[in-house]
Design a protein around this motif. Structure first.
Motif, mmCIF file in Angstrom:
data_model
loop_
_atom_site.group_PDB
_atom_site.id
_atom_site.type_symbol
_atom_site.label_atom_id
_atom_site.label_comp_id
_atom_site.label_asym_id
_atom_site.label_seq_id
_atom_site.Cartn_x
_atom_site.Cartn_y
_atom_site.Cartn_z
ATOM 1 N N ARG A 100 4.106 -5.996 -16.590
ATOM 2 C CA ARG A 100 5.200 -5.168 -16.883
ATOM 3 C C ARG A 100 5.027 -3.744 -16.670
ATOM 4 N N ARG A 101 5.787 -3.244 -16.018
ATOM 5 C CA ARG A 101 5.622 -1.711 -15.692
ATOM 6 C C ARG A 101 6.038 -1.023 -17.028
ATOM 7 N N GLY A 102 7.258 -1.193 -17.403
ATOM 8 C CA GLY A 102 7.614 -0.424 -18.582
ATOM 9 C C GLY A 102 8.893 -1.170 -19.450
ATOM 10 N N PRO A 103 9.386 -0.525 -20.465
ATOM 11 C CA PRO A 103 10.257 -1.239 -21.235
ATOM 12 C C PRO A 103 11.720 -1.350 -20.248
ATOM 13 N N ALA A 104 12.216 -2.585 -20.622
ATOM 14 C CA ALA A 104 13.456 -3.069 -19.978
ATOM 15 C C ALA A 104 14.560 -2.155 -20.245
ATOM 16 N N ARG A 105 15.486 -1.667 -19.489
ATOM 17 C CA ARG A 105 16.567 -1.018 -19.249
ATOM 18 C C ARG A 105 17.948 -1.882 -19.509
ATOM 19 N N ILE A 114 10.499 -13.742 -6.717
ATOM 20 C CA ILE A 114 11.675 -12.953 -7.014
ATOM 21 C C ILE A 114 11.869 -12.730 -8.731
ATOM 22 N N LEU A 115 11.413 -13.531 -9.340
ATOM 23 C CA LEU A 115 11.467 -13.449 -10.755
ATOM 24 C C LEU A 115 10.330 -12.402 -11.281
ATOM 25 N N ALA A 116 9.253 -12.775 -10.693
ATOM 26 C CA ALA A 116 7.994 -11.748 -11.246
ATOM 27 C C ALA A 116 8.301 -10.421 -10.699
ATOM 28 N N GLY A 117 8.833 -10.149 -9.410
ATOM 29 C CA GLY A 117 9.182 -8.895 -8.996
ATOM 30 C C GLY A 117 10.109 -8.290 -9.778
ATOM 31 N N GLN A 118 11.015 -8.997 -10.529
ATOM 32 C CA GLN A 118 12.113 -8.352 -11.356
ATOM 33 C C GLN A 118 11.402 -8.109 -12.623
ATOM 34 N N PHE A 119 10.648 -8.958 -12.843
ATOM 35 C CA PHE A 119 9.785 -8.827 -14.376
ATOM 36 C C PHE A 119 9.023 -7.440 -14.340
ATOM 37 N N THR A 120 8.483 -7.011 -13.258
ATOM 38 C CA THR A 120 7.683 -5.812 -13.389
ATOM 39 C C THR A 120 8.850 -4.563 -13.184
ATOM 40 N N ASN A 121 10.009 -4.952 -13.027
ATOM 41 C CA ASN A 121 11.036 -3.669 -13.029
ATOM 42 C C ASN A 121 11.971 -3.828 -14.231
ATOM 43 N N PHE A 141 -2.294 -8.236 -7.208
ATOM 44 C CA PHE A 141 -1.900 -9.434 -6.458
ATOM 45 C C PHE A 141 -3.152 -9.701 -5.439
ATOM 46 N N PHE A 142 -3.519 -8.981 -5.098
ATOM 47 C CA PHE A 142 -4.765 -9.253 -4.073
ATOM 48 C C PHE A 142 -5.859 -9.630 -4.563
ATOM 49 N N PHE A 143 -6.271 -9.374 -5.861
ATOM 50 C CA PHE A 143 -7.326 -9.760 -6.717
ATOM 51 C C PHE A 143 -7.167 -11.286 -7.078
ATOM 52 N N GLY A 144 -5.900 -11.314 -7.762
ATOM 53 C CA GLY A 144 -5.484 -12.757 -7.901
ATOM 54 C C GLY A 144 -5.592 -13.800 -6.747
ATOM 55 N N ALA A 145 -5.024 -13.376 -5.552
ATOM 56 C CA ALA A 145 -4.951 -14.307 -4.465
ATOM 57 C C ALA A 145 -6.431 -14.504 -3.842
ATOM 58 N N ALA A 166 0.872 -1.036 -0.219
ATOM 59 C CA ALA A 166 0.046 0.018 0.020
ATOM 60 C C ALA A 166 0.814 1.245 -0.005
ATOM 61 N N SER A 167 2.164 1.215 0.552
ATOM 62 C CA SER A 167 3.123 2.454 0.497
ATOM 63 C C SER A 167 3.608 2.720 -0.763
ATOM 64 N N GLY A 168 3.532 1.747 -1.802
ATOM 65 C CA GLY A 168 4.044 1.928 -3.030
ATOM 66 C C GLY A 168 3.438 3.063 -3.651
ATOM 67 N N ARG A 169 4.032 3.602 -4.760
ATOM 68 C CA ARG A 169 3.326 4.761 -5.633
ATOM 69 C C ARG A 169 2.545 4.143 -6.711
ATOM 70 N N ASP A 170 3.065 2.907 -7.347
ATOM 71 C CA ASP A 170 2.251 2.166 -8.324
ATOM 72 C C ASP A 170 1.635 1.231 -7.611
ATOM 73 N N VAL A 171 0.034 1.293 -7.677
ATOM 74 C CA VAL A 171 -0.730 0.358 -6.772
ATOM 75 C C VAL A 171 -1.206 -0.807 -7.933
ATOM 76 N N ARG A 172 -1.030 -0.757 -9.122
ATOM 77 C CA ARG A 172 -1.345 -1.769 -9.912
ATOM 78 C C ARG A 172 -0.784 -3.056 -9.563
ATOM 79 N N PRO A 173 0.660 -3.408 -9.270
ATOM 80 C CA PRO A 173 0.945 -4.603 -8.788
ATOM 81 C C PRO A 173 0.117 -5.247 -7.782
#
Length: 431
Positions: free
Chosen positions: A366-371, A419-426, A58-62, A47-54
């Protein structure tokens, strides 16, 4: 997650404790309170994150997954009477129904812990990932030493009650192979960082040494599937190193020819040993394949009677005796020795589609393009590949066994997935 360094072990250590906690009202209350606390921490940190989409995904899928399991438990298709067995009861046939309600309630509890583990792993920061992965490698290396001690200690009869702290050697092999590629890739990252900073030494050798202990322990455990998967893991890591050194020539000094020769000769020798072990036990393998094939055929019979919603999560051990063709007085099966097929028998086509769809909704965002960093491999190219190999290895093992029904292996698997999913969003941009 605001825990850093060693304290990233706190929530995962607590999850290991509550998953393995015995029954009874006292342990039940402790497990429930601990799980609610971890879930609340997960909600607060997201809830403290700026982007609430992930967080929303997560909570909808759970909620979808847990609601499905709750629907199974609220619509039992049978009641169980001591000395008699399963008696059909009136229920809604078009909705998910549980043939063994007690097992479904246990599955609901276990799914809650697994979902919390996934969410916590998705929010790990870089330093927390480093410490957590290094700690898991250290635990796995220490366990390998225990296995080596057990197997090398002389005894009159080669019968072992435990392999490490696992009662089943195949489960130990699945655990070791779940950590082996992660250890190898973590060692490669330490080598790269030492070269970039101009240091002449690094802790990479400790990771490679732990990986060697794991391979040796798998060999002595005499797990055929484990030995084959270990060889595949090592071969895949060699291929990864060759590809990365070609793409990033500045990540390290060229490997001397004699080192490559020894490396390839050792890999070939290990592969040859695996082949020889396999063919030396070919007759036993054929008999075992025939035995397991019959179990799988009977499991398919369970699914054919309930093709859409299955028999209900956690119901396999109670339902399967009504379908097994092998003598019941000689064989009792807790699992189908094939996790995907047991999943199909328990959830059916519709239930399985709901669970997999909700899990995909949680993980693939995915939040945005990979760097891309040009000087050295990104997390996704190195550690991410190691995590992917680890999950592929446990997936292969689950085709011939039931490693994902062991709480520790299931927990570690979803931590790697998180961990993989968290990095995928970044965008895999971190190193």
């Amino acid at each position: 997650m605001r825990w850093g360094g060693f304290t990233s072990w706190v929530p995962f250590g607590l999850l290991v404790l509550i998953i393995g906690c015995p029954g009874g009202w006292g342990p039940f209350l402790f497990r429930t309170a601990a799980l609610f606390w971890l879930g609340w921490r997960l909600y607060r940190q997201r809830a403290s994150g700026r982007d609430v989409r992930p967080r929303t995904r997560f909570f909808f899928g759970a909620a979808v997954i847990l609601s499905l399991l709750l629907a199974y438990s609220l619509n039992p298709s049978h009641r169980w009477v001591d000395g008699i067995g399963a008696l059909p009861v009136s229920h809604l046939h078009f909705l998910p129904a549980a043939a063994f309600r007690a097992g479904t309630l246990d599955a609901l509890w276990f799914a809650s812990a697994i979902l919390v583990s996934t969410g916590l792993a998705m929010d790990l920061g870089r330093s927390q990932r480093v410490w957590l992965m290094a700690g898991v490698v250290a635990v796995s290396g220490a366990t390998a030493l225990v296995v080596l001690g057990q197997r090398l200690t002389p005894r009159p009869f080669p019968v072992f009650d435990l392999t490490g702290f696992f009662p089943y050697e195949n489960h130990y092999a699945a655990f070791a192979n779940l950590v082996l590629p992660v250890a190898l890739c973590a060692g490669a990252r330490r080598t790269i960082r030492a070269y970039e900073s101009g240091r002449v030494s690094s802790p990479a050798g400790l990771f490679y040494f732990s990986a060697g202990l794991m391979v040796a322990a798998v060999v002595l455990s005499r797990s055929r599937a484990g030995l084959l998967i270990s060889c595949l893991m090592v071969a895949a890591f060699i291929g990864l190193q060759i590809r990365l050194r070609r793409r990033y020539p500045l990540i390290g000094l060229p490997v001397p020819r004699w080192v490559r020769t020894v490396y390839l000769a050792g890999s070939a020798g290990g592969g040859l040993a695996a082949v020889l072990v396999f063919f030396s036990r070919l007759r036993q393998v054929g008999a075992e394949l025939s035995f397991r094939g019959q179990v799988l055929a009977d499991t398919l019979s369970v699914w054919r009677d309930n093709p859409f919603w299955g028999s209900g999560p956690g119901s396999f051990s109670a339902v399967f005796p009504y379908y097994q063709s092998l003598p019941a007085e000689k064989f009792f099966f807790l699992h189908a020795h094939c996790d995907p097929l047991q999943f199909l028998a328990e959830y059916g086509l519709l239930g399985g589609a709901v669970v997999l769809g909700a899990a995909g909704w949680i993980l693939f965002f995915r939040r945005g393009p990979a760097r891309v960093e040009e000087a050295a491999p990104t997390f996704g190219e190195l550690e991410g590949t190691g995590l992917g190999l680890a999950l592929a290895g446990v997936g292969l093992h689950s085709l011939v066994d039931f490693p994902l029904h062991h709480p520790l292996i299931a927990l570690l698997s979803v931590v790697w997935v998180g961990i993989l999913a968290g990095q995928f969003t970044n965008g895999f941009e971190e190193r």
